[in-house]
Design an enzyme around this catalytic site. Structure first.
Site, mmCIF file in Angstrom:
data_model
loop_
_atom_site.group_PDB
_atom_site.id
_atom_site.type_symbol
_atom_site.label_atom_id
_atom_site.label_comp_id
_atom_site.label_asym_id
_atom_site.label_seq_id
_atom_site.Cartn_x
_atom_site.Cartn_y
_atom_site.Cartn_z
ATOM 1 N N ASN A 216 -5.055 1.854 9.023
ATOM 2 C CA ASN A 216 -4.276 2.794 8.192
ATOM 3 C C ASN A 216 -5.209 3.472 7.202
ATOM 4 O O ASN A 216 -6.412 3.217 7.185
ATOM 5 C CB ASN A 216 -3.135 2.056 7.492
ATOM 6 N N ASP A 285 0.889 -4.496 9.787
ATOM 7 C CA ASP A 285 2.025 -5.387 10.040
ATOM 8 C C ASP A 285 1.977 -5.984 11.441
ATOM 9 O O ASP A 285 2.480 -7.070 11.672
ATOM 10 C CB ASP A 285 3.336 -4.624 9.829
#
Ligand code: CTP
Length: 411
Positions: A216, A285
């Site tokens: 990310n 995640d």
């Protein structure tokens, strides 16, 4: 980007003594002035053999003081006037000879005279030694180092590495940027002295195959700023960093990891040894359920591959659930409904404090806007609801932390 003036309002007497490292002091003055300090340069005769007062005057914007007999001083007491105005005296470079003079309390030229005459309780003396490695390691110099410590002098460095004489070893003057960072840290209140902080920062990288992965946009800047602010506040700091391109803040112990599982392995076994855990990392995640040993090739395939994902462990929740859990602080990166999501995470992860921020407005930026959220209350940082430099925010969070840990301010 918001500006930061770490040394705004500070008046620094910068002393130069004889040594080739004087060339670095030109850059040092520039950086001190840029950080908001006013700088009064004092040079010994030997320093003037290496760099001219003209250069130092031009960079500091003030006439350089070179003599204790300067008749322009109305009271003819340059040494008193200089040291009474100063918030600190920084001698950089400090030669072996000058250190020996300080040890003896000599006062036969302006700089040593000023150091001796300074009011010690409100004008600290910091020195950045610079000399050949044999001179530094000589028992006479090492004895002087001990005495200087005992007298309350703060030594910054020296560094190790290539020396002007062609040799390699201890004795290089610390780099100007490091000296400014150390001086800045010196002025920060030691509100977390003795505390042990564990911080995660940056993104994680979850490999798909040897050349690809899921990650990310987290830059790690907020976590690194927190690590720096914590060290400045006197804490002992371990920083577990995902893949980022940031220099390690001075005095921070850094452990580099790639994936969420590696981050968990670095954090969980040591978390209970810490007083505080701050999770700023944007942990992925999910990770691919299996790792392809070789690069997944496009050749001959008509349809794009699909990946099965598996959930990563929640490192923060796992630390908070430890029997001897440190005080846990989370960060919530959201794109909307900041307060609602932050408070939900606080409850879900069973932590006392969470800092909300808007992901797109923080990732990669040097400044940020935070919402400090606990079970019953919330407040904005900065208080005016605008944005502030991440280090400024990090320092404010250290104050918040010290208050919540009931630590008494001490400097
Ligand atoms: N965190 C963690 N381990 C994870 C996921 C998150 O330690 N596997 C920590 C982060 O470092 C942060 C806090 O939990 O301090 C919240 O992270 P965030 O990504 O905002 O929340 P998630 O729990 O992932 O929830 P969601 O994705 O639903 O927003």
């Amino acid at each position: 980007m918001s500006e930061r003036s770490d040394l705004l309002g500070k008046h620094i007497v910068l002393g130069l003594t004889g040594g080739i490292a004087c060339y670095k002091s030109a850059e040092l003055v520039r950086l001190l002035v840029k950080a908001g300090a006013t700088v009064q340069v004092v040079m010994t005769e030997a320093a003037q053999a290496f760099i001219t007062p003209v250069t130092m005057q031009a960079l500091s914007g003030r006439a350089v003081a070179t003599s204790q007999w300067d008749a322009r001083e109305p009271n003819n007491m340059a040494h008193i006037n200089l040291s009474r105005e100063a918030d600190a005296i920084l001698v950089a470079p400090a030669s072996a000879d000058f250190m020996a003079k300080l040890v003896l309390g000599r006062a036969d030229e302006l700089l040593s005279l000023t150091c001796l005459a300074r009011p010690r309780e409100r004008c600290p003396l910091l020195i950045a030694p610079a000399m050949n490695r044999e001179m530094w390691s000589h028992p006479a110099t090492q004895r002087n180092v001990q005495t200087l410590h005992a007298d309350g002098t703060i030594l910054l460095g020296p560094d190790s590495g290539d020396q002007a004489c062609g040799e390699t070893g201890d004795g290089r003057m610390n780099e100007p940027a490091d000296l400014v960072a150390d001086l800045t840290a010196f002025f920060q209140p030691k509100i977390l002295r003795g505390q042990r902080l564990l911080i995660t920062a940056g993104p994680t990288f979850e490999s798909i195959d040897p050349v690809r992965g899921i990650t990310n946009h987290s830059s790690g800047k907020m976590g690194f700023a927190l690590a720096r602010a914590a060290v400045e506040a006197g804490a002992e700091v371990t920083l577990v960093a995902g893949p980022v391109h940031l220099p390690t803040p001075r005095g921070v112990r850094r452990i580099d990891v790639m994936s969420a599982l590696q981050m968990q392995d670095a954090v969980l076994p040591v978390a209970s040894e810490h007083d505080v855990f701050i999770a700023t990392a944007a942990v992925a995640d999910w990770r691919p359920a299996s790792l392809s040993q070789h690069k997944i090739k496009k050749e001959g395939k008509k349809v794009a591959p699909t990946f099965e994902l598996t959930e990563n462990p929640d490192i923060l929740a796992a630390v908070a659930a430890l029997p001897k859990a440190p005080y846990c602080v989370g960060f919530a990166a959201e794109s909307e409904n900041l307060l609602e999501h932050a408070r939900a995470k606080l409850l879900r992860k069973r932590i006392p404090l969470i800092i909300g921020n808007l992901g797109p407005a923080t990732f990669g930026h040097d400044d940020n806007a935070l919402l400090v959220v606990d079970a019953t209350d919330q407040r904005q940082l900065p208080e005016d609801g605008g944005r502030a430099d991440k280090l400024v925010l990090a320092r404010e969070l250290m104050v918040e932390l010290a208050r919540r840990l009931n630590l008494h301010p001490a400097n």
